[in-house]
Structure formats: C-alpha cells, structure tokens
Scaffold this active site. Structure first.
Site, PDB file in Angstrom:
ATOM      1  N   LEU A  42       0.810  -1.221   0.000  1.00  0.00           N
ATOM      2  CA  LEU A  42       0.000   0.000   0.000  1.00  0.00           C
ATOM      3  C   LEU A  42       0.842   1.270   0.000  1.00  0.00           C
ATOM      4  CD1 LEU A  42      -2.806  -0.983   2.526  1.00  0.00           C
ATOM      5  CD2 LEU A  42      -2.967  -0.845   0.034  1.00  0.00           C
ATOM      6  N   GLY A  44       3.043   2.551  -1.940  1.00  0.00           N
ATOM      7  CA  GLY A  44       3.110   3.314  -3.176  1.00  0.00           C
ATOM      8  C   GLY A  44       1.917   3.119  -4.080  1.00  0.00           C
ATOM      9  N   HIS A  45       0.868   2.499  -3.556  1.00  0.00           N
ATOM     10  CA  HIS A  45      -0.302   2.151  -4.391  1.00  0.00           C
ATOM     11  C   HIS A  45      -1.583   2.585  -3.698  1.00  0.00           C
ATOM     12  CE1 HIS A  45      -2.984  -0.555  -6.778  1.00  0.00           C
ATOM     13  NE2 HIS A  45      -2.053  -0.385  -7.684  1.00  0.00           N
ATOM     14  N   PHE A  46      -1.981   3.698  -3.644  1.00  0.00           N
ATOM     15  CA  PHE A  46      -1.471   4.947  -4.165  1.00  0.00           C
ATOM     16  C   PHE A  46      -1.358   5.919  -3.000  1.00  0.00           C
ATOM     17  CE2 PHE A  46      -4.098   2.941  -7.465  1.00  0.00           C
ATOM     18  CZ  PHE A  46      -3.149   2.778  -8.469  1.00  0.00           C
ATOM     19  N   VAL A  51      -5.026   1.595  -2.235  1.00  0.00           N
ATOM     20  CA  VAL A  51      -5.897   0.563  -2.789  1.00  0.00           C
ATOM     21  C   VAL A  51      -5.061  -0.708  -2.908  1.00  0.00           C
ATOM     22  CG1 VAL A  51      -7.249  -0.137  -4.807  1.00  0.00           C
ATOM     23  CG2 VAL A  51      -7.241   2.260  -4.091  1.00  0.00           C
TER      24      VAL A  51
END
Length: 138
Positions: A42, A44-46, A51
């Site tokens: 999580l 770097g997403h986002f 998500v």
C-alpha cells in the site's frame, strides 16, 4: 484455522503470508485477510488513496485455495506454484480497514495440476473473481 496453523501448510511468511484465517467447509476454502493499512504493497499504491493491488487480491485468493489443496492428505508436502491466472474481474476496490473474505473451489485436476475458481468479498459485496491453476511441486 488461525495464521499459526496456516503456517504449518503454506510456505509463505511475513510480508507475503496473506491469509489470517481459513477453513474448509464442504470442499470450499473460506479465507480472510484484514487490510490494516500498514502492508508493504500500500505504500506506493497509491499515496493518499491506498488501494490493494489487483495482483495481491489474486494472491490472497490463491493462498486460500492452497489451504484447500493442503486439506487433501495425499497432497501434503507439496508446494503450489501458480501456472495460470484467467478471467480476473475487479468489481470494487479493497482499501485499508476492509477484510477480504474469499471462497475458492477446485474445478478440475489432472496429474499435478489443479484448477480453481475464486471470489473475494468485502462486507458481503463481490470485489474480485478469478480462475487460476497450480502445479503441485514436491
């Protein structure tokens, strides 16, 4: 079964063990994983809108299916290796605070190959579906 019991049958460990609870009922694996928000995937997403990546959702369901495979005494000691991922559909995002509850069934087998179908739910709402296969390696 709890996560310590799951560790007895799955080779995955921290950061990649994505099943916290599991049970097999009438040939269906029911697995759960609560998204705390601290997971590595999580970060770097986002940023600002975390998500769970789709591939991680597929891995969660596949690990639930691996619990089902391990419930067969003849298959104990084998490691399930992904061989295909098909017909994946994402219906709604999975976010921190959610618990993904998956159901996996074996649809076919031939030699060391097993095909499964899985569905993942959050609060009873369908979030993801997929079909996948494994080769069981001793």
């Amino acid at each position: 079964m709890n996560q310590e019991e799951i560790k007895q049958i799955l080779p995955h460990r921290d950061n990649m063990l994505l099943v916290q609870e599991a049970e097999v009922i009438d040939g269906v694996a029911h697995a759960k994983y609560h998204i705390s928000g601290e997971e590595f995937f999580l970060k770097g997403h986002f940023p600002g809108n975390p998500v769970v990546p789709g591939v991680i959702l597929c891995e969660m369901m596949a690990q639930g299916a691996a619990v089902l495979l391990a419930s067969n005494p003849e298959l104990k000691g084998s490691t399930p290796m992904f061989t295909s991922l098909d017909k994946v559909r994402f219906k709604s995002p999975v976010k921190p605070g959610d618990t993904l509850e998956s159901e996996s069934t074996i649809t076919k087998s031939k030699g060391p190959f097993y095909w499964c179908a899985a569905k993942g739910y959050v609060n009873g709402k369908l979030s993801v579906t997929a079909e996948f296969s494994f080769a069981l390696v001793k």
